[in-house]
Design a protein around this motif. Structure first.
Motif, mmCIF file in Angstrom:
data_model
loop_
_atom_site.group_PDB
_atom_site.id
_atom_site.type_symbol
_atom_site.label_atom_id
_atom_site.label_comp_id
_atom_site.label_asym_id
_atom_site.label_seq_id
_atom_site.Cartn_x
_atom_site.Cartn_y
_atom_site.Cartn_z
ATOM 1 N N ASP A 189 0.844 -1.387 -0.152
ATOM 2 C CA ASP A 189 0.027 -0.161 0.115
ATOM 3 C C ASP A 189 0.954 1.240 0.017
ATOM 4 O OD1 ASP A 189 -2.158 -1.750 -0.087
ATOM 5 O OD2 ASP A 189 -2.544 -1.414 2.306
ATOM 6 N N ARG A 190 1.783 1.419 0.960
ATOM 7 C CA ARG A 190 2.716 2.466 0.933
ATOM 8 C C ARG A 190 3.521 2.690 -0.285
ATOM 9 N NH1 ARG A 190 7.040 1.100 4.710
ATOM 10 N NH2 ARG A 190 8.138 0.987 2.829
ATOM 11 N N TYR A 191 3.950 1.776 -1.113
ATOM 12 C CA TYR A 191 4.634 1.752 -2.213
ATOM 13 C C TYR A 191 3.936 2.100 -3.517
ATOM 14 C CZ TYR A 191 7.180 0.547 -6.661
ATOM 15 O OH TYR A 191 7.847 0.578 -7.882
ATOM 16 N N VAL A 192 2.737 1.409 -3.541
ATOM 17 C CA VAL A 192 1.785 1.733 -4.823
ATOM 18 C C VAL A 192 1.278 3.349 -4.546
ATOM 19 C CG1 VAL A 192 -0.343 1.599 -5.562
ATOM 20 C CG2 VAL A 192 1.129 -0.483 -5.015
ATOM 21 N N LYS A 193 1.097 3.904 -3.294
ATOM 22 C CA LYS A 193 0.797 5.211 -2.885
ATOM 23 C C LYS A 193 1.947 6.314 -3.430
ATOM 24 C CE LYS A 193 -0.904 8.409 0.471
ATOM 25 N NZ LYS A 193 -0.965 8.522 2.136
ATOM 26 N N ASN A 194 3.183 5.822 -3.056
ATOM 27 C CA ASN A 194 4.335 6.765 -3.399
ATOM 28 C C ASN A 194 5.005 6.702 -4.199
ATOM 29 O OD1 ASN A 194 3.627 8.209 -0.822
ATOM 30 N ND2 ASN A 194 4.170 6.546 0.363
ATOM 31 N N CYS A 195 4.819 5.516 -5.329
ATOM 32 C CA CYS A 195 6.014 5.257 -6.173
ATOM 33 C C CYS A 195 5.792 5.899 -7.478
ATOM 34 C CB CYS A 195 5.887 3.534 -6.736
ATOM 35 S SG CYS A 195 4.406 3.183 -7.477
ATOM 36 N N LYS A 196 6.722 6.192 -8.279
ATOM 37 C CA LYS A 196 6.830 6.800 -9.630
ATOM 38 C C LYS A 196 5.829 5.819 -10.486
ATOM 39 C CE LYS A 196 9.423 10.172 -8.307
ATOM 40 N NZ LYS A 196 8.913 11.383 -7.949
ATOM 41 N N LYS A 197 5.604 6.251 -11.679
ATOM 42 C CA LYS A 197 4.827 5.605 -12.843
ATOM 43 C C LYS A 197 5.910 4.454 -13.264
ATOM 44 C CE LYS A 197 1.949 5.889 -16.606
ATOM 45 N NZ LYS A 197 0.967 6.802 -17.443
ATOM 46 N N SER A 198 7.034 4.638 -13.423
ATOM 47 C CA SER A 198 8.016 3.886 -13.667
ATOM 48 C C SER A 198 8.862 2.961 -12.371
ATOM 49 C CB SER A 198 9.037 4.201 -14.719
ATOM 50 O OG SER A 198 10.122 3.335 -15.090
ATOM 51 N N PRO A 199 8.890 1.743 -12.417
ATOM 52 C CA PRO A 199 9.579 1.076 -11.613
ATOM 53 C C PRO A 199 11.034 1.316 -11.672
ATOM 54 C CG PRO A 199 8.669 -0.758 -13.424
ATOM 55 C CD PRO A 199 8.062 0.842 -13.627
ATOM 56 N N LYS A 200 11.447 1.758 -12.726
ATOM 57 C CA LYS A 200 12.927 1.861 -12.904
ATOM 58 C C LYS A 200 13.420 3.154 -12.277
ATOM 59 C CE LYS A 200 14.859 0.734 -16.656
ATOM 60 N NZ LYS A 200 15.230 0.417 -18.041
ATOM 61 N N GLU A 201 12.286 4.086 -11.663
ATOM 62 C CA GLU A 201 12.681 4.997 -10.825
ATOM 63 C C GLU A 201 12.497 4.946 -9.300
ATOM 64 O OE1 GLU A 201 10.609 8.468 -12.127
ATOM 65 O OE2 GLU A 201 10.107 7.808 -14.170
ATOM 66 N N THR A 202 12.490 3.653 -9.075
ATOM 67 C CA THR A 202 12.554 3.134 -7.658
ATOM 68 C C THR A 202 13.910 2.759 -7.216
ATOM 69 O OG1 THR A 202 10.244 2.330 -7.945
ATOM 70 C CG2 THR A 202 11.688 1.288 -6.024
ATOM 71 N N ARG A 203 14.145 3.004 -6.216
ATOM 72 C CA ARG A 203 15.582 2.552 -5.540
ATOM 73 C C ARG A 203 15.041 1.331 -4.787
ATOM 74 N NH1 ARG A 203 19.408 6.490 -2.842
ATOM 75 N NH2 ARG A 203 21.239 5.332 -3.541
ATOM 76 N N TRP A 204 15.369 0.052 -5.299
ATOM 77 C CA TRP A 204 14.831 -1.121 -4.931
ATOM 78 C C TRP A 204 15.932 -1.627 -3.874
ATOM 79 C CZ3 TRP A 204 10.113 -3.036 -6.044
ATOM 80 C CH2 TRP A 204 9.474 -2.326 -7.047
#
Length: 159
Positions: free
Chosen positions: A137-152
């Motif tokens: 829930d937290r990730y989906v609410k705050n993430c960018k549209k592209s998963p490549k912009e996430t710091r995994w």
């Protein structure tokens, strides 16, 4: 997730285009088991049907992957997401983003669409429960549209 415009993307480089043409021919000759790619005229975006492996909790289930290739593929990883509905899995967010290191930090130009697909079906097959990641829930609410912009943060090697 399918609404992102390919017109805003940069055109594939000659190297990327040649590589994808080669991978497409190889896919048609020797497709990976459990996957179907319905070829379109858009070389930069592939939609691939994924069938859950027999003997797993995803057996007889079908999902779709969307693979978007960047301008400098294969030097840069493609963006790979599940289209809705995304499978319930500890490493797949409800928006379709996949937490799998080879799609980000561990990408290698030696990898292909087929090898990525095999890694994804392996990840699905090793799951013992159908559940979302704890921070879904937290990730989906705050993430960018592209998963490549996430710091995994890759810390779970069990699934």
């Amino acid at each position: 997730m399918t609404g992102s415009s390919t017109s805003s993307r940069k055109v594939l480089s000659k190297i990327a285009s040649n590589r994808l043409q080669k991978e497409l021919v190889e896919w048609q000759v020797n497709p990976p088991s459990g996957f179907v790619h319905n070829v379109t005229d858009n070389l930069q975006r592939w939609v691939i049907e994924v069938y859950g492996a027999q003997g797993t909790i995803y057996a007889n289930e079908k999902y779709q992957l969307q693979v978007d290739f960047p301008e400098h593929y294969p030097m840069e990883a493609p963006q790979v997401i599940f289209l809705q509905p995304a499978p319930l899995h500890p490493h797949i967010y409800s928006n379709g983003h996949i937490c799998l290191d080879i799609l980000y930090d561990s990408w290698s130009p030696a990898m292909t669409v087929s090898s990525v697909c095999m890694s994804i079906v392996s990840m699905l097959s090793s799951a013992t429960v159908k559940e979302r990641p704890e921070d879904n829930d937290r990730y989906v609410k705050n993430c960018k549209k592209s998963p490549k912009e996430t710091r995994w943060w890759f810390h779970d090697d069990k699934v």
